[in-house]
Write a protein that holds these residues in place. Structure first.
Motif, PDB file in Angstrom:
ATOM      1  N   VAL A 127       0.816  -1.210   0.000  1.00 42.98           N
ATOM      2  CA  VAL A 127       0.000   0.000   0.000  1.00 42.98           C
ATOM      3  C   VAL A 127       0.849   1.260   0.000  1.00 42.98           C
ATOM      4  O   VAL A 127       0.335   2.351  -0.224  1.00 42.98           O
ATOM      5  CB  VAL A 127      -1.005   0.026   1.180  1.00 42.98           C
ATOM      6  N   GLY A 128       2.154   1.124   0.248  1.00 46.85           N
ATOM      7  CA  GLY A 128       3.034   2.278   0.202  1.00 46.85           C
ATOM      8  C   GLY A 128       4.437   1.945   0.683  1.00 46.85           C
ATOM      9  O   GLY A 128       4.684   0.871   1.223  1.00 46.85           O
ATOM     10  N   VAL A 129       5.340   2.885   0.456  1.00 42.54           N
ATOM     11  CA  VAL A 129       6.725   2.752   0.891  1.00 42.54           C
ATOM     12  C   VAL A 129       6.848   3.450   2.242  1.00 42.54           C
ATOM     13  O   VAL A 129       6.568   4.645   2.363  1.00 42.54           O
ATOM     14  CB  VAL A 129       7.696   3.376  -0.133  1.00 42.54           C
ATOM     15  N   ALA A 130       7.285   2.704   3.250  1.00 37.40           N
ATOM     16  CA  ALA A 130       7.414   3.256   4.601  1.00 37.40           C
ATOM     17  C   ALA A 130       8.826   3.758   4.893  1.00 37.40           C
ATOM     18  O   ALA A 130       9.015   4.607   5.760  1.00 37.40           O
ATOM     19  CB  ALA A 130       7.018   2.198   5.633  1.00 37.40           C
ATOM     20  N   TYR A 131       9.826   3.246   4.164  1.00 34.88           N
ATOM     21  CA  TYR A 131      11.213   3.653   4.401  1.00 34.88           C
ATOM     22  C   TYR A 131      12.047   3.319   3.175  1.00 34.88           C
ATOM     23  O   TYR A 131      11.898   2.247   2.592  1.00 34.88           O
ATOM     24  CB  TYR A 131      11.782   2.909   5.622  1.00 34.88           C
ATOM     25  N   ARG A 132      12.928   4.253   2.820  1.00 32.88           N
ATOM     26  CA  ARG A 132      13.885   4.023   1.741  1.00 32.88           C
ATOM     27  C   ARG A 132      15.279   3.976   2.344  1.00 32.88           C
ATOM     28  O   ARG A 132      15.639   4.829   3.137  1.00 32.88           O
ATOM     29  CB  ARG A 132      13.841   5.139   0.708  1.00 32.88           C
ATOM     30  N   CYS A 133      16.073   2.975   1.934  1.00 31.87           N
ATOM     31  CA  CYS A 133      17.446   2.905   2.428  1.00 31.87           C
ATOM     32  C   CYS A 133      18.284   3.963   1.718  1.00 31.87           C
ATOM     33  O   CYS A 133      17.797   4.663   0.820  1.00 31.87           O
ATOM     34  CB  CYS A 133      18.017   1.506   2.224  1.00 31.87           C
ATOM     35  N   ASP A 134      19.527   4.064   2.110  1.00 35.13           N
ATOM     36  CA  ASP A 134      20.418   5.062   1.521  1.00 35.13           C
ATOM     37  C   ASP A 134      20.660   4.842   0.030  1.00 35.13           C
ATOM     38  O   ASP A 134      21.156   5.727  -0.658  1.00 35.13           O
ATOM     39  CB  ASP A 134      21.764   5.072   2.255  1.00 35.13           C
ATOM     40  N   GLY A 190      18.205   4.375  -2.014  1.00 39.34           N
ATOM     41  CA  GLY A 190      16.978   4.806  -2.673  1.00 39.34           C
ATOM     42  C   GLY A 190      15.975   3.692  -2.895  1.00 39.34           C
ATOM     43  O   GLY A 190      14.911   3.896  -3.477  1.00 39.34           O
ATOM     44  N   VAL A 191      16.313   2.499  -2.441  1.00 37.64           N
ATOM     45  CA  VAL A 191      15.428   1.349  -2.599  1.00 37.64           C
ATOM     46  C   VAL A 191      14.288   1.445  -1.582  1.00 37.64           C
ATOM     47  O   VAL A 191      14.508   1.817  -0.430  1.00 37.64           O
ATOM     48  CB  VAL A 191      16.226   0.039  -2.372  1.00 37.64           C
ATOM     49  N   PRO A 192      13.069   1.110  -1.990  1.00 41.66           N
ATOM     50  CA  PRO A 192      11.988   1.014  -1.004  1.00 41.66           C
ATOM     51  C   PRO A 192      12.310  -0.153  -0.068  1.00 41.66           C
ATOM     52  O   PRO A 192      11.995  -1.308  -0.347  1.00 41.66           O
ATOM     53  CB  PRO A 192      10.727   0.752  -1.813  1.00 41.66           C
ATOM     54  N   ALA A 193      13.024   0.134   1.021  1.00 37.56           N
ATOM     55  CA  ALA A 193      13.560  -0.901   1.905  1.00 37.56           C
ATOM     56  C   ALA A 193      12.501  -1.495   2.819  1.00 37.56           C
ATOM     57  O   ALA A 193      12.611  -2.645   3.223  1.00 37.56           O
ATOM     58  CB  ALA A 193      14.708  -0.334   2.731  1.00 37.56           C
ATOM     59  N   VAL A 194      11.481  -0.717   3.160  1.00 35.50           N
ATOM     60  CA  VAL A 194      10.366  -1.203   3.966  1.00 35.50           C
ATOM     61  C   VAL A 194       9.081  -0.751   3.287  1.00 35.50           C
ATOM     62  O   VAL A 194       8.908   0.432   3.006  1.00 35.50           O
ATOM     63  CB  VAL A 194      10.402  -0.674   5.410  1.00 35.50           C
ATOM     64  N   VAL A 195       8.214  -1.719   3.023  1.00 39.04           N
ATOM     65  CA  VAL A 195       6.901  -1.380   2.480  1.00 39.04           C
ATOM     66  C   VAL A 195       5.847  -1.695   3.525  1.00 39.04           C
ATOM     67  O   VAL A 195       6.030  -2.551   4.390  1.00 39.04           O
ATOM     68  CB  VAL A 195       6.589  -2.118   1.156  1.00 39.04           C
ATOM     69  N   ARG A 196       4.771  -0.971   3.428  1.00 41.75           N
ATOM     70  CA  ARG A 196       3.612  -1.249   4.276  1.00 41.75           C
ATOM     71  C   ARG A 196       2.644  -2.059   3.425  1.00 41.75           C
ATOM     72  O   ARG A 196       2.382  -1.715   2.268  1.00 41.75           O
ATOM     73  CB  ARG A 196       2.983   0.067   4.726  1.00 41.75           C
ATOM     74  N   THR A 197       2.160  -3.153   3.998  1.00 41.55           N
ATOM     75  CA  THR A 197       1.319  -4.061   3.223  1.00 41.55           C
ATOM     76  C   THR A 197      -0.076  -4.183   3.823  1.00 41.55           C
ATOM     77  O   THR A 197      -0.274  -4.022   5.027  1.00 41.55           O
ATOM     78  CB  THR A 197       1.949  -5.465   3.135  1.00 41.55           C
ATOM     79  N   ALA A 198      -1.013  -4.488   2.971  1.00 36.56           N
ATOM     80  CA  ALA A 198      -2.397  -4.707   3.391  1.00 36.56           C
ATOM     81  C   ALA A 198      -2.474  -5.981   4.227  1.00 36.56           C
ATOM     82  O   ALA A 198      -1.694  -6.911   4.016  1.00 36.56           O
ATOM     83  CB  ALA A 198      -3.300  -4.828   2.163  1.00 36.56           C
ATOM     84  N   PRO A 199      -3.409  -6.038   5.166  1.00 38.56           N
ATOM     85  CA  PRO A 199      -3.537  -7.232   6.000  1.00 38.56           C
ATOM     86  C   PRO A 199      -4.050  -8.458   5.253  1.00 38.56           C
ATOM     87  O   PRO A 199      -3.983  -9.564   5.765  1.00 38.56           O
ATOM     88  CB  PRO A 199      -4.503  -6.822   7.103  1.00 38.56           C
ATOM     89  N   ARG A 200      -4.553  -8.251   4.064  1.00 35.01           N
ATOM     90  CA  ARG A 200      -4.947  -9.378   3.209  1.00 35.01           C
ATOM     91  C   ARG A 200      -4.388  -9.126   1.810  1.00 35.01           C
ATOM     92  O   ARG A 200      -4.450  -8.013   1.289  1.00 35.01           O
ATOM     93  CB  ARG A 200      -6.465  -9.502   3.129  1.00 35.01           C
ATOM     94  N   LEU A 201      -3.850 -10.183   1.228  1.00 30.98           N
ATOM     95  CA  LEU A 201      -3.350 -10.080  -0.142  1.00 30.98           C
ATOM     96  C   LEU A 201      -4.527  -9.983  -1.098  1.00 30.98           C
ATOM     97  O   LEU A 201      -5.683 -10.162  -0.700  1.00 30.98           O
ATOM     98  CB  LEU A 201      -2.470 -11.284  -0.463  1.00 30.98           C
ATOM     99  N   GLU A 202      -4.228  -9.724  -2.345  1.00 29.64           N
ATOM    100  CA  GLU A 202      -5.269  -9.525  -3.359  1.00 29.64           C
ATOM    101  C   GLU A 202      -6.246 -10.692  -3.444  1.00 29.64           C
ATOM    102  O   GLU A 202      -7.417 -10.511  -3.721  1.00 29.64           O
ATOM    103  CB  GLU A 202      -4.632  -9.269  -4.736  1.00 29.64           C
ATOM    104  N   ASP A 203      -5.764 -11.911  -3.166  1.00 32.17           N
ATOM    105  CA  ASP A 203      -6.637 -13.095  -3.240  1.00 32.17           C
ATOM    106  C   ASP A 203      -7.362 -13.381  -1.919  1.00 32.17           C
ATOM    107  O   ASP A 203      -8.037 -14.395  -1.791  1.00 32.17           O
ATOM    108  CB  ASP A 203      -5.842 -14.316  -3.686  1.00 32.17           C
ATOM    109  N   GLY A 204      -7.195 -12.487  -0.917  1.00 34.35           N
ATOM    110  CA  GLY A 204      -7.867 -12.652   0.365  1.00 34.35           C
ATOM    111  C   GLY A 204      -7.043 -13.369   1.423  1.00 34.35           C
ATOM    112  O   GLY A 204      -7.462 -13.469   2.584  1.00 34.35           O
ATOM    113  N   THR A 205      -5.883 -13.874   1.062  1.00 34.23           N
ATOM    114  CA  THR A 205      -5.021 -14.562   2.019  1.00 34.23           C
ATOM    115  C   THR A 205      -4.582 -13.599   3.117  1.00 34.23           C
ATOM    116  O   THR A 205      -4.105 -12.499   2.819  1.00 34.23           O
ATOM    117  CB  THR A 205      -3.763 -15.113   1.306  1.00 34.23           C
ATOM    118  N   PRO A 206      -4.722 -13.980   4.394  1.00 28.74           N
ATOM    119  CA  PRO A 206      -4.246 -13.119   5.482  1.00 28.74           C
ATOM    120  C   PRO A 206      -2.741 -12.890   5.379  1.00 28.74           C
ATOM    121  O   PRO A 206      -1.979 -13.813   5.078  1.00 28.74           O
ATOM    122  CB  PRO A 206      -4.585 -13.916   6.749  1.00 28.74           C
ATOM    123  N   PHE A 207      -2.324 -11.657   5.602  1.00 21.76           N
ATOM    124  CA  PHE A 207      -0.910 -11.292   5.575  1.00 21.76           C
ATOM    125  C   PHE A 207      -0.666 -10.305   6.716  1.00 21.76           C
ATOM    126  O   PHE A 207      -0.759  -9.093   6.533  1.00 21.76           O
ATOM    127  CB  PHE A 207      -0.546 -10.673   4.217  1.00 21.76           C
TER     128      PHE A 207
END
Length: 163
Positions: free
Chosen positions: A24-31, A33-50
């Motif tokens: 759902v978004g980038v929470a932190y970029r390392c030095d 410039g890579v999206p080092a930490v992403v924030r993810t939805a609690p369920r994947l697109e297919d409904g699987t809990p994550f």
């Protein structure tokens, strides 16, 4: 948190070796410039809990954290939780903060967070991602692991910095 754009998606595919899921978004970029930490939805697109809301994606950081894990840091931290009431209380608060952040994105109907919180340390990748994603002062063991990253970069400087 910033939105995930096409360039970020390409970087994540390179870092993960697969397309990212549930981002759902980038929470932190390392030095780098890579999206080092992403924030993810609690369920994947297919409904699987994550339940892993903060996901560590930078391969350089992930490798360093894996070295920490292999040297027994999780066991050491878990033992400290059993004997240090202040640390245990702060770690429980980190668990509650993690749950609150996940609830903003959707309800999984469970009080299970990630990384072993609130009673043990099961995955340092999650704790480091949490600390980098939300900043210093929320997850004491995540902050501690981030502070120790330089020790695990085999002579190179860490690409993660907490203000």
């Amino acid at each position: 948190m910033t939105a995930l754009d096409a360039a970020d998606r390409d970087l994540l595919i390179r870092e993960l070796g697969r397309p990212p899921r549930g981002v759902v978004g980038v929470a932190y970029r390392c030095d780098h410039g890579v999206p080092a930490v992403v924030r993810t939805a609690p369920r994947l697109e297919d409904g699987t809990p994550f339940p892993t809301t903060y996901y560590l994606c930078c391969s350089v950081l992930a490798a360093a954290v894996s070295r920490m894990e292999s040297e027994g840091l999780m066991r050491e931290m878990t033992e400290r939780l059993e004997h240090d009431e202040d640390l245990a209380r702060a770690y429980r608060a980190a668990h509650e903060a993690y749950l609150a952040d996940r609830l903003e994105l959707g309800d999984l109907g469970t009080r299970v967070s990630a990384g072993g919180m609130p009673d043990r340390v099961k995955c340092l990748h999650v704790l480091v991602a949490h600390s980098l994603g939300v900043g210093r002062g929320v997850n004491p063991l995540g902050d501690e692991a981030v502070d120790r990253l330089d020790e695990y970069f085999r002579g190179a400087k860490s690409c993660a910095r907490l203000a």
